[in-house]
Write a protein that holds these residues in place. Sequence first.
Motif, mmCIF file in Angstrom:
data_model
loop_
_atom_site.group_PDB
_atom_site.id
_atom_site.type_symbol
_atom_site.label_atom_id
_atom_site.label_comp_id
_atom_site.label_asym_id
_atom_site.label_seq_id
_atom_site.Cartn_x
_atom_site.Cartn_y
_atom_site.Cartn_z
ATOM 1 N N UNK A 81 9.513 33.592 49.886
ATOM 2 C CA UNK A 81 9.169 32.820 51.076
ATOM 3 C C UNK A 81 10.347 32.653 52.029
ATOM 4 N N UNK A 82 11.575 32.572 51.518
ATOM 5 C CA UNK A 82 12.720 32.412 52.414
ATOM 6 C C UNK A 82 12.923 33.640 53.297
ATOM 7 N N UNK A 83 12.312 34.768 52.928
ATOM 8 C CA UNK A 83 12.409 35.999 53.729
ATOM 9 C C UNK A 83 11.055 36.342 54.343
ATOM 10 N N UNK A 84 10.215 35.424 54.571
ATOM 11 C CA UNK A 84 8.866 35.457 55.152
ATOM 12 C C UNK A 84 7.825 36.161 54.299
ATOM 13 N N UNK A 85 8.176 36.551 53.101
ATOM 14 C CA UNK A 85 7.212 36.981 52.109
ATOM 15 C C UNK A 85 6.537 38.324 52.291
ATOM 16 N N UNK A 86 6.894 39.132 53.262
ATOM 17 C CA UNK A 86 6.180 40.388 53.500
ATOM 18 C C UNK A 86 6.528 41.453 52.468
ATOM 19 N N UNK A 87 5.539 41.847 51.698
ATOM 20 C CA UNK A 87 5.679 42.932 50.719
ATOM 21 C C UNK A 87 4.405 43.770 50.789
ATOM 22 N N UNK A 88 4.539 45.038 51.116
ATOM 23 C CA UNK A 88 3.388 45.942 51.226
ATOM 24 C C UNK A 88 3.228 46.738 49.932
ATOM 25 N N UNK A 89 2.031 47.230 49.724
ATOM 26 C CA UNK A 89 1.807 48.127 48.593
ATOM 27 C C UNK A 89 2.381 49.507 48.893
ATOM 28 N N UNK A 90 1.858 50.142 49.926
ATOM 29 C CA UNK A 90 2.296 51.475 50.362
ATOM 30 C C UNK A 90 2.747 51.333 51.813
ATOM 31 N N UNK A 91 4.007 51.606 52.070
ATOM 32 C CA UNK A 91 4.581 51.331 53.378
ATOM 33 C C UNK A 91 5.108 52.621 53.992
#
Length: 173
Positions: A81-91
């Motif tokens: 959350x401190x890094x805005x939480x963006x994590x994609x599956x396939x990017x």
Amino acid sequence: GTHSSPIRCASEGTKIIGNTISYTGRDGIYAPRKDCEIAYNDVSRCMLINNDGGLFYVVGNEEDKNTSVHHNWFHDTYGPQYADGRAAGIYLDNRSKGYSVHHNVVWNINWSAVQMNWDANDNEIFNNTFWEVEQAMGIWLNGWIQENNKVWNNYASIGDWEGQDVQSNIINS
């Protein structure tokens, strides 16, 4: 949180097959070279200390990569959350071209199952399953134009589908 992925491909024609990858600071697999195959991998719990990356991540250039990403499991990843939480599956990040992404299962991801940015062109996204993700697909153009992307026959628990040629996708919550 740097781009030091557990599997980081540096040569053309690489095959990354049958691996289990978990608990990484950023991306799980990074393979931006030509004529590669990424298949039958189980990748989870990545992006633990960074954001704006994915379990499978690439950044492109002017060349079509002719790379296939198929029959993988990408799952259980939530960026901090401190890094805005963006994590994609396939990017398929900025200018990624010529990827065939098919028969993958992506689940429990807090951003896009598939994310394509800038002029990501000539990509095929088909016969995938995306479940319990924030969005099936995300696109960030930032002034660029995307062309010749096919998004066909995918199944997701949430929409929307984005791309130039979107056909026969199913959203079923």
